[in-house]
Scaffold this motif. Structure first.
Motif, PDB file in Angstrom:
ATOM      1  N   GLN A   1     -12.296  24.116  19.658  1.00  0.00           N
ATOM      2  CA  GLN A   1     -11.504  23.070  19.462  1.00  0.00           C
ATOM      3  C   GLN A   1     -10.226  23.756  20.147  1.00  0.00           C
ATOM      4  OE1 GLN A   1     -10.825  20.655  16.090  1.00  0.00           O
ATOM      5  NE2 GLN A   1     -12.976  21.080  15.198  1.00  0.00           N
ATOM      6  N   PRO A   2      -9.295  22.796  21.061  1.00  0.00           N
ATOM      7  CA  PRO A   2      -8.456  23.663  21.968  1.00  0.00           C
ATOM      8  C   PRO A   2      -7.256  23.725  21.098  1.00  0.00           C
ATOM      9  CG  PRO A   2      -8.621  21.261  22.255  1.00  0.00           C
ATOM     10  CD  PRO A   2      -9.770  21.419  21.319  1.00  0.00           C
ATOM     11  N   VAL A   3      -7.147  24.447  19.986  1.00  0.00           N
ATOM     12  CA  VAL A   3      -6.076  24.847  19.206  1.00  0.00           C
ATOM     13  C   VAL A   3      -5.960  26.390  18.974  1.00  0.00           C
ATOM     14  CG1 VAL A   3      -5.051  24.697  16.905  1.00  0.00           C
ATOM     15  CG2 VAL A   3      -6.423  22.859  18.024  1.00  0.00           C
ATOM     16  N   VAL A   4      -5.030  27.017  19.259  1.00  0.00           N
ATOM     17  CA  VAL A   4      -4.757  28.295  19.360  1.00  0.00           C
ATOM     18  C   VAL A   4      -3.975  28.731  18.102  1.00  0.00           C
ATOM     19  CG1 VAL A   4      -3.878  30.626  20.352  1.00  0.00           C
ATOM     20  CG2 VAL A   4      -4.986  28.647  21.938  1.00  0.00           C
ATOM     21  N   ILE A   5      -4.432  29.081  16.931  1.00  0.00           N
ATOM     22  CA  ILE A   5      -4.022  29.234  15.761  1.00  0.00           C
ATOM     23  C   ILE A   5      -3.098  30.730  15.541  1.00  0.00           C
ATOM     24  CG2 ILE A   5      -3.904  29.433  13.187  1.00  0.00           C
ATOM     25  CD1 ILE A   5      -6.450  27.650  13.465  1.00  0.00           C
ATOM     26  N   VAL A   6      -1.775  30.639  15.354  1.00  0.00           N
ATOM     27  CA  VAL A   6      -1.175  32.017  15.332  1.00  0.00           C
ATOM     28  C   VAL A   6      -0.466  32.221  13.894  1.00  0.00           C
ATOM     29  CG1 VAL A   6      -0.474  31.785  17.834  1.00  0.00           C
ATOM     30  CG2 VAL A   6       0.983  31.138  15.940  1.00  0.00           C
ATOM     31  N   ARG A   7      -0.176  31.469  13.196  1.00  0.00           N
ATOM     32  CA  ARG A   7       0.186  31.733  11.855  1.00  0.00           C
ATOM     33  C   ARG A   7      -0.373  30.926  10.840  1.00  0.00           C
ATOM     34  NH1 ARG A   7       5.098  30.137   9.013  1.00  0.00           N
ATOM     35  NH2 ARG A   7       5.509  28.824  10.547  1.00  0.00           N
ATOM     36  N   GLY A   8      -0.447  31.362   9.574  1.00  0.00           N
ATOM     37  CA  GLY A   8      -1.072  30.341   8.276  1.00  0.00           C
ATOM     38  C   GLY A   8      -0.248  30.561   7.239  1.00  0.00           C
ATOM     39  N   ASP A   9      -0.145  29.695   6.175  1.00  0.00           N
ATOM     40  CA  ASP A   9       0.729  29.818   4.988  1.00  0.00           C
ATOM     41  C   ASP A   9      -0.052  28.632   4.161  1.00  0.00           C
ATOM     42  OD1 ASP A   9       2.064  30.434   2.730  1.00  0.00           O
ATOM     43  OD2 ASP A   9       4.037  29.355   3.774  1.00  0.00           O
ATOM     44  N   GLY A  10      -0.717  29.087   3.119  1.00  0.00           N
ATOM     45  CA  GLY A  10      -1.573  28.226   2.143  1.00  0.00           C
ATOM     46  C   GLY A  10      -2.476  27.320   3.073  1.00  0.00           C
ATOM     47  N   THR A  11      -2.270  25.777   2.786  1.00  0.00           N
ATOM     48  CA  THR A  11      -3.177  24.839   3.865  1.00  0.00           C
ATOM     49  C   THR A  11      -2.545  24.730   5.058  1.00  0.00           C
ATOM     50  OG1 THR A  11      -3.893  24.141   1.417  1.00  0.00           O
ATOM     51  CG2 THR A  11      -4.488  22.752   3.338  1.00  0.00           C
ATOM     52  N   GLU A  12      -1.411  25.200   5.407  1.00  0.00           N
ATOM     53  CA  GLU A  12      -0.847  24.882   6.866  1.00  0.00           C
ATOM     54  C   GLU A  12      -1.010  26.089   7.626  1.00  0.00           C
ATOM     55  OE1 GLU A  12       3.218  22.761   6.373  1.00  0.00           O
ATOM     56  OE2 GLU A  12       3.070  24.323   4.824  1.00  0.00           O
ATOM     57  N   VAL A  13      -1.328  25.756   8.976  1.00  0.00           N
ATOM     58  CA  VAL A  13      -1.383  26.585  10.119  1.00  0.00           C
ATOM     59  C   VAL A  13      -0.519  26.052  11.243  1.00  0.00           C
ATOM     60  CG1 VAL A  13      -3.710  27.513   9.370  1.00  0.00           C
ATOM     61  CG2 VAL A  13      -3.340  25.728  11.049  1.00  0.00           C
ATOM     62  N   TRP A  14      -0.006  26.766  12.211  1.00  0.00           N
ATOM     63  CA  TRP A  14       0.609  26.380  13.202  1.00  0.00           C
ATOM     64  C   TRP A  14       0.272  27.246  14.659  1.00  0.00           C
ATOM     65  CZ3 TRP A  14       2.660  27.453   8.500  1.00  0.00           C
ATOM     66  CH2 TRP A  14       3.321  26.704   7.907  1.00  0.00           C
TER      67      TRP A  14
END
Length: 396
Positions: free
Chosen positions: A22-35
């Motif tokens: 999927q066209p999402v480049v994840i760079v950071r995560g915390d718990g259930t959240e990512v950015w």
């Protein structure tokens, strides 16, 4: 051009195009959240494909990794290491199994379990070597685990397949009985079929399989790569069904984000002897330190019990969404492993719309999306996920 699209272009140039991303480049995560790389926030209900049991960057895991990385990472299995033995002790003392071997992935765990079964058949069943598995199962991506997997679309490009596997319908004990011969060494199934779209068997299915395997002197292998480590509301999925396997595979959630796999067995069937199996990186100090820290937290805080309490809440909110959209045909799940079916093959569009709405999901089937949030997901996060899913579905 966004920062994310720049990275996607680099991936297309340098990375083997074997994965549908999927066209999402994840760079950071915390718990259930990512950015993502452009700063957009998402709720992550994929959790690394049911890997991040405690969510992203959980302090128990990150602290254990940092401390171990600064102490000792890799020695090979030529030597003893403390984290490996701590995790081994914790798994055995909290399960019905007696012995464990660590690898690096789910596929390696299943490979080890199948080697054990073949060796067992050679020693105890006059050379029996076949393993009965289920249609629509998923056991891995290696040559042997692809052959074990009961899904032709994973197999067609790699024929001829390795011999020794017989496939029957899932949730059909009579089919297993009819397929059993003097060549059968083991039956291997998932307590719940995850990759098939969260297919939940009858309550007595595994119990009847256990009885049949006992009557025939063959092994029951439960592939708990996806269902183990609290995902279904018990520490291990077999506990939900009142059975004890001879062999169990683990991976995914066992590492809480780091790569690890394991197969556990009863002492009576551990037919492998020194020299029969091994791994350079399997059970290294870094990954087992993370696994030990996460499993200790899981047990001490009764995370599986929290999952069992949260199951009706997640399914209830998903059914609320179902009631709003006539093209949603079914919601099902066990623990915090759930699926939603549609009347048409729209899951790719649902995933795209969900991405836009800030919700990450998985599509195991063209008409199915799957939900695998961290096991410590909150009610508020489930509520928000339901709202974002409704926004995605409203654009279909």
């Amino acid at each position: 051009m966004s920062i994310s699209s720049d990275w996607i272009d680099i991936e297309k140039k340098y990375y083997a195009q074997t994965v549908r991303r999927q066209p999402v480049v994840i760079v950071r995560g915390d718990g259930t959240e990512v950015w993502d790389a452009d700063g957009k926030q998402y709720l992550d209900f994929v959790a690394g494909w049911a890997v991040n049991q405690l969510g992203h960057s959980h302090p128990a895991i990150t602290q254990a990794i940092a401390e171990q990385a600064g102490t000792l990472i890799q020695t090979s299995n030529q030597f003893y290491t403390v984290p490996q033995l701590q995790l081994a002790e914790m798994l055995i003392e909290n399960s019905c199994l007696d012995l464990v071997f660590f690898g690096n992935s789910g596929a390696e765990a299943v490979e080890g379990a199948m080697k054990l079964a073949r060796r067992y058949g050679k020693l105890n069943r006059d050379g029996a070597y076949e393993i009965i598995t289920a249609f629509n199962s998923f056991h891995g991506r290696t040559q042997a685990t692809v052959a074990a997997t009961g899904q032709p679309h994973y197999q067609e490009n790699f024929a001829p397949l390795l011999p020794g596997f017989v496939h029957v319908d899932y949730n059909d004990v009579e089919a297993v009985m009819n397929a059993t011969t003097d060549r059968t060494a083991a039956v291997m199934v998932e307590p719940v079929q995850g990759e098939a779209g969260v297919i939940i068997p009858d309550d007595d299915y595994l119990q009847r399989l256990r009885q049949w395997c006992d009557s025939q002197g063959i092994l029951l292998i439960l592939d708990e790569v996806q269902t183990g480590m609290g995902r279904l509301g018990s520490m291990f999925g077999y506990q939900e069904y009142g059975v004890e396997p001879d062999v169990m595979t683990l991976a995914k959630g066992l590492g809480y984000g780091v790569p690890i796999g394991a197969f556990l067995s009863k002492a009576h069937c551990q037919a492998l002897v020194p020299g029969d199996h091994g791994s350079t990186f399997g059970g290294n100090a870094l990954t087992t330190a993370a696994g030990y820290a996460g499993t200790k937290f899981l047990i001490e805080n009764d995370i599986p019990g929290q999952v069992k309490e949260m199951e009706p809440y997640l399914l209830g909110r998903l059914n609320d969404v179902k009631d709003r959209f006539s093209f949603v045909t079914e919601v099902r799940g066990k623990g915090l492993l759930a699926a939603m079916d549609f009347e048409d093959t729209i899951s790719p569009q649902v995933l795209a719309n969900a991405n836009e709405a800030g919700l990450l999901l998985n599509g195991p089937r063209p008409n199915t999306v799957r939900f695998m949030p961290p096991l410590n997901v909150s009610r508020e996060e489930i509520d928000e996920a339901a709202e974002r899913l409704s926004t995605a579905l409203s654009k279909i």
